[in-house]
Design a protein around this motif. Structure first.
Motif, PDB file in Angstrom:
ATOM      1  N   ASN A  79       3.350  -3.459  -8.307  1.00 40.07           N
ATOM      2  CA  ASN A  79       3.358  -3.048  -7.439  1.00 40.07           C
ATOM      3  C   ASN A  79       3.754  -2.218  -7.079  1.00 40.07           C
ATOM      4  O   ASN A  79       4.239  -1.287  -8.534  1.00 40.07           O
ATOM      5  CB  ASN A  79       3.562  -4.202  -6.241  1.00 40.07           C
ATOM      6  N   TRP A  80       3.793  -1.224  -6.159  1.00 42.21           N
ATOM      7  CA  TRP A  80       4.210  -0.286  -5.492  1.00 42.21           C
ATOM      8  C   TRP A  80       3.413   1.051  -6.035  1.00 42.21           C
ATOM      9  O   TRP A  80       4.451   1.748  -6.917  1.00 42.21           O
ATOM     10  CB  TRP A  80       6.136  -0.363  -5.703  1.00 42.21           C
ATOM     11  N   LEU A  81       2.386   1.221  -6.467  1.00 38.73           N
ATOM     12  CA  LEU A  81       2.030   2.091  -7.246  1.00 38.73           C
ATOM     13  C   LEU A  81       0.694   3.063  -6.460  1.00 38.73           C
ATOM     14  O   LEU A  81       0.364   2.320  -5.239  1.00 38.73           O
ATOM     15  CB  LEU A  81       1.489   1.938  -8.669  1.00 38.73           C
ATOM     16  N   GLY A  82       0.742   4.053  -6.651  1.00 39.29           N
ATOM     17  CA  GLY A  82      -1.141   4.447  -5.892  1.00 39.29           C
ATOM     18  C   GLY A  82      -2.016   4.187  -6.796  1.00 39.29           C
ATOM     19  O   GLY A  82      -1.961   3.907  -7.707  1.00 39.29           O
ATOM     20  N   ALA A  83      -3.332   4.358  -6.627  1.00 41.23           N
ATOM     21  CA  ALA A  83      -4.317   4.256  -7.315  1.00 41.23           C
ATOM     22  C   ALA A  83      -4.707   4.919  -8.183  1.00 41.23           C
ATOM     23  O   ALA A  83      -5.348   4.258  -8.995  1.00 41.23           O
ATOM     24  CB  ALA A  83      -5.930   4.113  -5.560  1.00 41.23           C
TER      25      ALA A  83
END
Length: 315
Positions: free
Chosen positions: A178-182
């Motif tokens: 989680n806490w990631l960009g595409a």
């Protein structure tokens, strides 16, 4: 579109008030319900209820490996697999020092080894083996499940950086992040390999960009100052962008820490805009290599149950 998950229960909505929504999710195009465990509901009880209200796949994202004993974790997983007719995926991970040490009075030591050891124990225990083993971080003597699952329970690991992602690729059924960009997804996928990749995606469906970014900054400053997440974003290449946040946080200025987070970071990590735009952004995660995008709806002041319906792939 393949899988499309939702994080339940919703913030501020009583667990039992989800029944009607959960019964609709499959028809709306959702395939998965995933829980979380911080300081609200536990990870398992909402899924046990959801198992009776729908036929979707269910998963924990995640159950901490420190806050339940190994045998208790195995028994809980086996029970949920049974009551869900084997639609359950056990997601485990190290969690954080705040949850483990400050709230559960356990030592947060050697998180990689503890997660690895718990994974190895659970694979053996859930397969019905009698386990007597001295692991690096704990020992188990003579444990055997009395109610062995009729089908293998998939186990996925919470993973941020290369070592844990590679462990998930070698020994587990996949990784949860989680806490990631595409656009970060290909880098994560390269370490994991071809196992399942699930990602919790924070979605704030509002066209009030200022409000969405304000909430996003508060959440980012809270989460990304945790050492594991700080190291994750260093690895992803956001170290310099987030340096002012870390400096303000370390100086004790929580308000400034949130204020100095650049818009581009917030917009990368928190999906916001119209529901149509949000659906397209979530789909981009899938296009970039996420097998199971898991929407986590952030409160906007609107009816959250209706937002879940609006964010469905079939809406």
């Amino acid at each position: 579109m393949g899988r499309w998950g939702i994080t339940l229960p919703l913030v501020g909505v009583p667990v039992l008030d989800h029944r009607e929504l959960v019964a609709e999710l499959g028809d709306l195009g959702y395939t998965d319900i995933w829980s979380a465990e911080t300081a609200g509901t536990d990870a398992f009880t909402p899924l046990a209820l959801a198992a009776q209200w729908s036929d979707l796949r269910l998963g924990t994202a995640i159950a901490p490996v420190y806050t339940r004993g190994p045998a208790t974790l195995a028994m809980t997983a086996a029970t949920l697999a049974e009551v869900s007719s084997h639609r359950f995926v056990l997601g485990i991970g190290s969690s954080s020092p705040a949850i483990v040490q400050r709230w559960n009075a356990a030592d947060f030591t050697e998180p990689f080894k503890r997660t690895r050891d718990t994974l190895r124990f659970l694979k053996a225990a859930l397969a019905g083996e009698k386990v007597s083993e001295q692991y690096d971080t704990f020992a188990v003597r003579g444990f055997r499940l009395e109610r062995v699952p009729e089908q293998r329970v998939p186990i996925m690991l919470a993973a941020l950086r290369p070592n844990m992602l590679r462990l998930a690729g070698r020994e587990a059924d996949g990784a949860i992040t989680n806490w990631l960009g595409a656009d970060d997804v290909p880098k994560v996928r390269a370490e994991l390999g071809d196992k399942e990749l699930a990602a919790r995606i924070f979605v704030c469906p509002t066209e009030n960009a200022e409000a969405a970014r304000g909430l996003g900054r508060m959440l980012i400053s809270t989460y990304l100052t945790v050492p594991a997440y700080a190291a994750f974003h260093d690895w992803l290449g956001r170290g310099e962008l987030l340096r002012p946040m870390h400096e303000a946080w370390q100086a004790g200025d929580r308000r400034k820490a949130a204020e100095v987070i650049p818009d581009e970071v917030v917009d990368d990590l928190v999906v916001h805009g119209s529901v149509e735009h949000c659906r397209a952004r979530v789909a981009k995660y899938a296009a970039n290599g996420v097998d199971t995008p898991i929407i986590a709806v952030l409160p906007t002041g609107e009816d959250q149950l209706e937002l879940v319906r609006a964010l469905a792939p079939g809406a």
